[in-house]
Write a protein that holds these residues in place. Structure first.
Motif, PDB file in Angstrom:
ATOM      1  N   SER A  51      41.465  34.330  67.226  1.00 50.89           N
ATOM      2  CA  SER A  51      40.165  34.982  67.079  1.00 50.89           C
ATOM      3  C   SER A  51      39.491  35.284  68.405  1.00 50.89           C
ATOM      4  CB  SER A  51      39.245  34.137  66.207  1.00 50.89           C
ATOM      5  OG  SER A  51      38.980  32.902  66.838  1.00 50.89           O
ATOM      6  N   SER A  52      39.738  34.506  69.445  1.00 53.29           N
ATOM      7  CA  SER A  52      39.022  34.743  70.706  1.00 53.29           C
ATOM      8  C   SER A  52      39.372  36.091  71.345  1.00 53.29           C
ATOM      9  CB  SER A  52      39.243  33.593  71.689  1.00 53.29           C
ATOM     10  OG  SER A  52      40.606  33.460  72.000  1.00 53.29           O
ATOM     11  N   PRO A  53      40.626  36.557  71.375  1.00 53.91           N
ATOM     12  CA  PRO A  53      40.873  37.901  71.932  1.00 53.91           C
ATOM     13  C   PRO A  53      40.218  39.006  71.110  1.00 53.91           C
ATOM     14  CG  PRO A  53      42.941  36.684  71.772  1.00 53.91           C
ATOM     15  CD  PRO A  53      41.893  35.878  71.086  1.00 53.91           C
ATOM     16  N   VAL A  54      40.184  38.832  69.788  1.00 49.64           N
ATOM     17  CA  VAL A  54      39.556  39.839  68.932  1.00 49.64           C
ATOM     18  C   VAL A  54      38.057  39.865  69.203  1.00 49.64           C
ATOM     19  CG1 VAL A  54      39.064  40.483  66.544  1.00 49.64           C
ATOM     20  CG2 VAL A  54      41.343  39.720  67.173  1.00 49.64           C
ATOM     21  N   GLU A  55      37.453  38.684  69.295  1.00 47.33           N
ATOM     22  CA  GLU A  55      36.020  38.608  69.568  1.00 47.33           C
ATOM     23  C   GLU A  55      35.690  39.189  70.937  1.00 47.33           C
ATOM     24  OE1 GLU A  55      35.039  34.518  68.994  1.00 47.33           O
ATOM     25  OE2 GLU A  55      35.339  34.631  66.828  1.00 47.33           O
ATOM     26  N   ALA A  56      36.560  38.940  71.917  1.00 51.06           N
ATOM     27  CA  ALA A  56      36.340  39.511  73.252  1.00 51.06           C
ATOM     28  C   ALA A  56      36.426  41.033  73.207  1.00 51.06           C
ATOM     29  CB  ALA A  56      37.358  38.944  74.238  1.00 51.06           C
ATOM     30  N   GLY A  57      37.370  41.553  72.453  1.00 52.21           N
ATOM     31  CA  GLY A  57      37.504  43.008  72.316  1.00 52.21           C
ATOM     32  C   GLY A  57      36.298  43.618  71.630  1.00 52.21           C
ATOM     33  N   TYR A 107      25.446  54.795  74.288  1.00 53.86           N
ATOM     34  CA  TYR A 107      24.218  55.099  73.544  1.00 53.86           C
ATOM     35  C   TYR A 107      23.080  55.442  74.505  1.00 53.86           C
ATOM     36  CZ  TYR A 107      20.289  54.461  70.330  1.00 53.86           C
ATOM     37  OH  TYR A 107      19.147  54.643  69.589  1.00 53.86           O
ATOM     38  N   GLN A 108      22.950  54.674  75.570  1.00 56.79           N
ATOM     39  CA  GLN A 108      21.892  54.951  76.560  1.00 56.79           C
ATOM     40  C   GLN A 108      22.105  56.316  77.218  1.00 56.79           C
ATOM     41  OE1 GLN A 108      19.170  53.202  76.800  1.00 56.79           O
ATOM     42  NE2 GLN A 108      20.009  51.801  75.263  1.00 56.79           N
ATOM     43  N   THR A 109      23.341  56.642  77.520  1.00 55.46           N
ATOM     44  CA  THR A 109      23.643  57.946  78.118  1.00 55.46           C
ATOM     45  C   THR A 109      23.390  59.065  77.120  1.00 55.46           C
ATOM     46  OG1 THR A 109      25.347  56.852  79.440  1.00 55.46           O
ATOM     47  CG2 THR A 109      25.411  59.240  79.369  1.00 55.46           C
ATOM     48  N   LEU A 110      23.719  58.822  75.859  1.00 51.50           N
ATOM     49  CA  LEU A 110      23.487  59.831  74.827  1.00 51.50           C
ATOM     50  C   LEU A 110      21.995  60.083  74.612  1.00 51.50           C
ATOM     51  CD1 LEU A 110      25.994  59.353  71.878  1.00 51.50           C
ATOM     52  CD2 LEU A 110      25.448  61.455  73.068  1.00 51.50           C
ATOM     53  N   ARG A 111      21.192  59.063  74.750  1.00 52.17           N
ATOM     54  CA  ARG A 111      19.747  59.248  74.601  1.00 52.17           C
ATOM     55  C   ARG A 111      19.210  60.173  75.693  1.00 52.17           C
ATOM     56  NH1 ARG A 111      16.383  55.827  71.682  1.00 52.17           N
ATOM     57  NH2 ARG A 111      14.877  56.107  73.364  1.00 52.17           N
ATOM     58  N   GLN A 112      19.834  60.154  76.853  1.00 48.87           N
ATOM     59  CA  GLN A 112      19.409  61.035  77.940  1.00 48.87           C
ATOM     60  C   GLN A 112      19.939  62.446  77.757  1.00 48.87           C
ATOM     61  OE1 GLN A 112      20.812  59.034  81.400  1.00 48.87           O
ATOM     62  NE2 GLN A 112      19.382  57.324  81.195  1.00 48.87           N
ATOM     63  N   ASN A 113      21.137  62.571  77.178  1.00 49.87           N
ATOM     64  CA  ASN A 113      21.759  63.879  76.989  1.00 49.87           C
ATOM     65  C   ASN A 113      22.372  63.946  75.586  1.00 49.87           C
ATOM     66  OD1 ASN A 113      22.853  66.369  77.315  1.00 49.87           O
ATOM     67  ND2 ASN A 113      24.366  65.779  78.838  1.00 49.87           N
ATOM     68  N   PRO A 114      21.539  64.200  74.558  1.00 52.85           N
ATOM     69  CA  PRO A 114      22.051  64.139  73.181  1.00 52.85           C
ATOM     70  C   PRO A 114      22.928  65.314  72.772  1.00 52.85           C
ATOM     71  CG  PRO A 114      19.735  64.729  73.188  1.00 52.85           C
ATOM     72  CD  PRO A 114      20.106  64.434  74.610  1.00 52.85           C
ATOM     73  N   ARG A 115      23.069  66.310  73.616  1.00 54.12           N
ATOM     74  CA  ARG A 115      23.893  67.468  73.256  1.00 54.12           C
ATOM     75  C   ARG A 115      25.342  67.344  73.745  1.00 54.12           C
ATOM     76  NH1 ARG A 115      21.224  72.359  71.887  1.00 54.12           N
ATOM     77  NH2 ARG A 115      18.996  72.044  71.730  1.00 54.12           N
ATOM     78  N   GLU A 116      25.694  66.245  74.359  1.00 51.48           N
ATOM     79  CA  GLU A 116      27.039  66.063  74.920  1.00 51.48           C
ATOM     80  C   GLU A 116      28.007  65.648  73.810  1.00 51.48           C
ATOM     81  OE1 GLU A 116      29.820  66.455  77.592  1.00 51.48           O
ATOM     82  OE2 GLU A 116      27.734  66.704  78.191  1.00 51.48           O
ATOM     83  N   ARG A 176      31.226  46.563  72.064  1.00 47.48           N
ATOM     84  CA  ARG A 176      29.779  46.564  71.848  1.00 47.48           C
ATOM     85  C   ARG A 176      29.044  46.943  73.137  1.00 47.48           C
ATOM     86  NH1 ARG A 176      27.951  41.417  69.122  1.00 47.48           N
ATOM     87  NH2 ARG A 176      28.566  42.545  67.275  1.00 47.48           N
ATOM     88  N   GLN A 177      29.493  46.385  74.247  1.00 46.47           N
ATOM     89  CA  GLN A 177      28.860  46.708  75.536  1.00 46.47           C
ATOM     90  C   GLN A 177      29.085  48.184  75.902  1.00 46.47           C
ATOM     91  OE1 GLN A 177      26.770  44.790  77.188  1.00 46.47           O
ATOM     92  NE2 GLN A 177      27.069  43.251  75.591  1.00 46.47           N
ATOM     93  N   ALA A 178      30.300  48.667  75.665  1.00 46.95           N
ATOM     94  CA  ALA A 178      30.598  50.074  75.960  1.00 46.95           C
ATOM     95  C   ALA A 178      29.758  50.993  75.076  1.00 46.95           C
ATOM     96  CB  ALA A 178      32.087  50.353  75.744  1.00 46.95           C
TER      97      ALA A 178
END
Length: 177
Positions: free
Chosen positions: A115-121, A133-142, A126-128
């Protein structure tokens, strides 16, 4: 019988090795081959021209009709709409992910050694997804960012479902009750 074979063999040996026409026929043959082809091709083009014209007019009419019937949003209004859609998708994904995690906690109360490798993935995805998401909020047409963001969300859910199917350790402390 032997006489017939000898006669046939002598007749075959007397035949010329090559046959050639008394005059050059290739010019006449080539003229006949090209003429019907060109006439057929021209007739086919004449038959297809009205169909092509009708199809073009219909496509043009559909494009003009859709352009006139759909209201065009200004750039700020379109961005607001895209941002609202982005937020709704994010909220829906979080709900779905929380439900799957809850099921995982209820059903899989034993620990898996895998389970630990799956949880790490899942955490890396989630971080990616947060960064995208933050980049999309700045440029939602991409468009490519949308595709990447949706892929990371889909992959998080897939990994969580795969983690639920992992074999559990029989020597875990929660085994005997």
């Amino acid at each position: 019988m032997k006489h017939n074979k000898n006669k046939l063999a002598s007749m075959v040996s007397n035949l010329p090795r090559e046959l050639s026409p008394p005059e050059g026929l290739w010019d006449k043959i080539e003229g006949r081959l090209n003429a019907p082809l060109m006439e057929t091709e021209q007739k086919r083009l004449h038959k297809q021209w009205p169909r092509l014209a009708i199809a073009s007019v219909m496509i043009l009419a559909v494009l003009i009709g859709t352009r006139l019937s759909t209201p065009t949003l200004s750039a700020p209004e379109a961005n607001v709409t895209l941002l609202n859609t982005l937020a709704q998708i994010q909220l829906e994904h979080e709900k779905q992910f929380a439900q799957l995690e809850q099921i995982n906690r209820l059903v899989n109360w034993q620990n898996s050694p895998y389970s630990s490798p799956v949880e790490a993935g899942i955490e890396q995805l989630r971080q990616a997804a947060k960064q995208i998401y933050q980049t999309l909020r700045q440029n939602p047409r991409e468009k490519q960012l949308w595709q990447l963001w949706l892929w990371t969300q889909h992959r998080q859910i897939e990994l969580l479902k795969q983690g639920q199917k992992l074999p559990v350790s029989l020597n875990s402390p929660g085994e005997s009750i």
